[in-house]
Enzyme design. Structure first.
Site, PDB file in Angstrom:
ATOM      1  N   GLY A  45      -0.125  -5.407   0.053  1.00  0.00           N
ATOM      2  CA  GLY A  45       0.785  -5.272  -1.085  1.00  0.00           C
ATOM      3  C   GLY A  45       0.671  -3.832  -1.587  1.00  0.00           C
ATOM      4  CD  GLN A 182       2.839 -11.037   4.474  1.00  0.00           C
ATOM      5  OE1 GLN A 182       3.588 -11.761   5.117  1.00  0.00           O
ATOM      6  NE2 GLN A 182       2.596  -9.790   4.829  1.00  0.00           N
ATOM      7  CG  ASP A 223       5.892  -2.342   0.986  1.00  0.00           C
ATOM      8  OD1 ASP A 223       6.615  -3.347   0.966  1.00  0.00           O
ATOM      9  OD2 ASP A 223       4.649  -2.388   0.992  1.00  0.00           O
TER      10      ASP A 223
HETATM   11  O1  MRU Z   1       2.592  -6.161   4.610  1.00  0.00           O
HETATM   12  P1  MRU Z   1       2.344  -6.447   3.150  1.00  0.00           P
HETATM   13  O2  MRU Z   1       1.904  -7.836   2.889  1.00  0.00           O
HETATM   14  O3  MRU Z   1       1.430  -5.417   2.548  1.00  0.00           O
HETATM   15  O4  MRU Z   1       3.775  -6.258   2.499  1.00  0.00           O
HETATM   16  C1  MRU Z   1       3.927  -6.471   1.136  1.00  0.00           C
HETATM   17  C2  MRU Z   1       5.314  -6.358   0.659  1.00  0.00           C
HETATM   18  O5  MRU Z   1       6.247  -6.122   1.398  1.00  0.00           O
HETATM   19  C3  MRU Z   1       5.509  -6.477  -0.825  1.00  0.00           C
HETATM   20  O6  MRU Z   1       6.732  -7.045  -1.132  1.00  0.00           O
HETATM   21  C4  MRU Z   1       5.435  -5.069  -1.445  1.00  0.00           C
HETATM   22  O7  MRU Z   1       4.272  -4.417  -1.021  1.00  0.00           O
HETATM   23  C5  MRU Z   1       5.475  -5.099  -2.923  1.00  0.00           C
HETATM   24  S1  MRU Z   1       4.029  -5.803  -3.561  1.00  0.00           S
HETATM   25  C6  MRU Z   1       4.035  -5.768  -5.249  1.00  0.00           C
END
Ligand code: MRU
Length: 328
Positions: A45, A182, A223
Site C-alpha cells: 500500500g 488484497q 499509487d
Molecule cells: O500492490 P499493493 O498492494 O501495494 O497495491 C496497493 C494499491 O494499489 C492501493 O490501492 C494503493 O497503494 C493505495 S493504498 C492507500
C-alpha cells in the site's frame, strides 16, 4: 492498531501475507529485512511503504546513499516511497555535521512525524470524501486502500469508514483483486473488524453488478498520480473506471498529496511494476495453468483523468485537471 510502528529501536509491522487467517506481527531490525518486507508485500500500500521506507532510512542511516537506492529499487510504482526517501534525505542534509547518533535521532524524529501525519492526513481525507457518500450508497472499491495500506485509517477505505462513522448506512463491494487478492483477503478483513457491511465479488463481476444498478459509487486509492490527474492504482482499477463511466457511476480516487508526482505530466510516464509470473500461475498453493504457459503480471494500471470525477485529498476534493494548484 497500527500497520507499522517504531518500538524499542525496531519496526513492528503487521505481516499482511498472513491475513485474514492469522494476525501476525513481524519485527524488523535491519535495512535488509525492511527491503525484503516491502518486496514480498508483508507491508504494502503506497502510504504504508512510504513510512516503511522512512524507517528503513533510519535503520540504514550509516550509509544513506546506499540505503536510499536499495529502498527506491524495492517497488517502483508508488511514488510515496520516493517522496519519503527524499524527505529523509533533505533532513539528513540539514543535519550535516551531526554525529552519527545525532543524525540517526534526527532521522527517527522525522520518520515518526511522517507516521503520525499519515493518520491525520487520512482522517482529513475521510472527512472531505464522506461528502460524496450519500446515505444508503453501495460503494465499490478495488484492492486494499485501508488501514493496512497506511499507518492507520486508510485512504479510500478511510472515506468509507468516515461515511460509516457518520451513520450513512452504506454497503461496500470489495473486488477480490487478482492475483494477490488484497480485496478478498485484506479489505474484507478490515471491513469485518470495523463492522461495515460488505459483499465480496470477483473482479470480473464488476460490470454485471453495475449493469444491474447495484453500485452507486466507486472509490479507490492510488499509487502515483500524474500532474494531469492520470492515476496509477492496482491492476483492474482502469477497467472499473471505464465501466463506471459507461454506467454513469461516479468514480473517485482518494490519495494524499504525497501520491501526486508533480514531476510527471501524464500517466504515460508512470513505471508499472511487473511482478513474478508465479502470482498469476497459482491460486493459493494450486498451479492453474499447464507448464510452459506464458504470463504477464503488471501490478498496476493507469486510469486516464477523463474517467475520474474527483481526487479526494487531505486538502479537499479536486477535479483531475486542477491538481497543479497543489504543487505550488
Ligand atoms: O500492490 P499493493 O498492494 O501495494 O497495491 C496497493 C494499491 O494499489 C492501493 O490501492 C494503493 O497503494 C493505495 S493504498 C492507500
Amino acid at each position: 492498531m497500527k500497520t507499522i510502528e517504531w518500538t524499542n529501536g525496531k519496526v513492528r509491522i503487521i505481516d499482511q501475507t498472513k491475513l485474514p487467517h492469522k494476525l501476525v506481527f513481524v519485527t524488523i531490525s535491519t535495512l535488509q529485512q525492511m527491503v525484503k518486507a516491502i518486496k514480498t508485500m508483508q507491508i504494502r500500500g503506497a502510504p504504508a511503504i512510504g513510512v516503511a521506507a522512512a524507517f528503513g532510512m533510519v535503520l540504514g542511516a550509516a550509509d544513506l546513499r546506499k540505503t536510499a537506492k536499495k529502498l527506491l529499487d524495492s517497488r517502483p510504482t508508488a511514488v510515496n516511497l520516493k517522496w519519503a526517501v527524499e524527505r529523509m534525505q533533505n533532513i539528513a542534509n540539514a543535519g550535516k555535521g551531526f554525529s552519527p547518533s545525532q543524525l540517526k535521532e534526527l532521522l527517527l524524529k522525522e520518520a515518526l512525524l511522517m507516521a503520525e501525519e499519515d493518520v491525520l492526513t487520512n482522517k482529513k481525507m475521510g472527512w472531505y470524501g464522506a461528502k460524496v457518500v450519500k446515505r444508503g450508497m453501495r460503494i465499490l472499491t478495488v484492492c486494499n486502500a485501508g488501514a493496512l495500506a497506511t499507518v492507520d485509517y486508510g485512504t479510500a477505505l478511510g472515506v468509507i469508514r468516515a461515511a460509516h462513522e457518520q451513520g450513512k448506512k452504506i454497503h461496500v463491494y470489495s473486488a477480490e483483486t487478482r492475483p494477490r487478492l488484497q480485496g478478498g483477503k485484506l479489505t474484507t478483513w478490515e471491513l469485518q473488524r470495523s463492522r461495515i457491511p460488505f459483499t465480496m465479488i470477483t473482479d470480473n463481476m464488476i460490470g454485471h453488478f453495475m449493469q444491474k444498478g447495484e453500485i452507486d459509487l466507486v472509490v479507490t486509492g492510488a499509487d502515483r498520480i500524474a500532474r494531469n490527474g492520470d492515476s496509477a492504482n492496482k491492476i483492474g482499477t482502469y477497467a472499473a473506471a471505464v465501466l463506471a463511466k459507461a454506467h454513469g457511476i461516479p468514480f473517485y480516487i482518494a490519495a494524499p498529496v504525497s501520491t501526486i508526482d508533480f514531476n510527471i505530466k501524464t500517466g504515460k510516464q508512470i513505471v508499472i511494476e511487473e511482478r513474478s509470473p508465479e502470482e498469476v500461475l497459482q491460486v493459493g498453493k494450486e498451479r492453474i495453468a499447464p507448464q510452459g504457459t506464458k504470463v504477464k503480471n503488471p501490478a498496476f494500471d493507469v486510469t486516464p483523468a477523463k474517467y475520474i470525477k474527483g481526487i479526494i485529498t487531505e486538502k479537499g476534493i479536486f477535479k483531475p485537471g486542477n491538481l497543479e494548484m497543489l504543487g505550488t
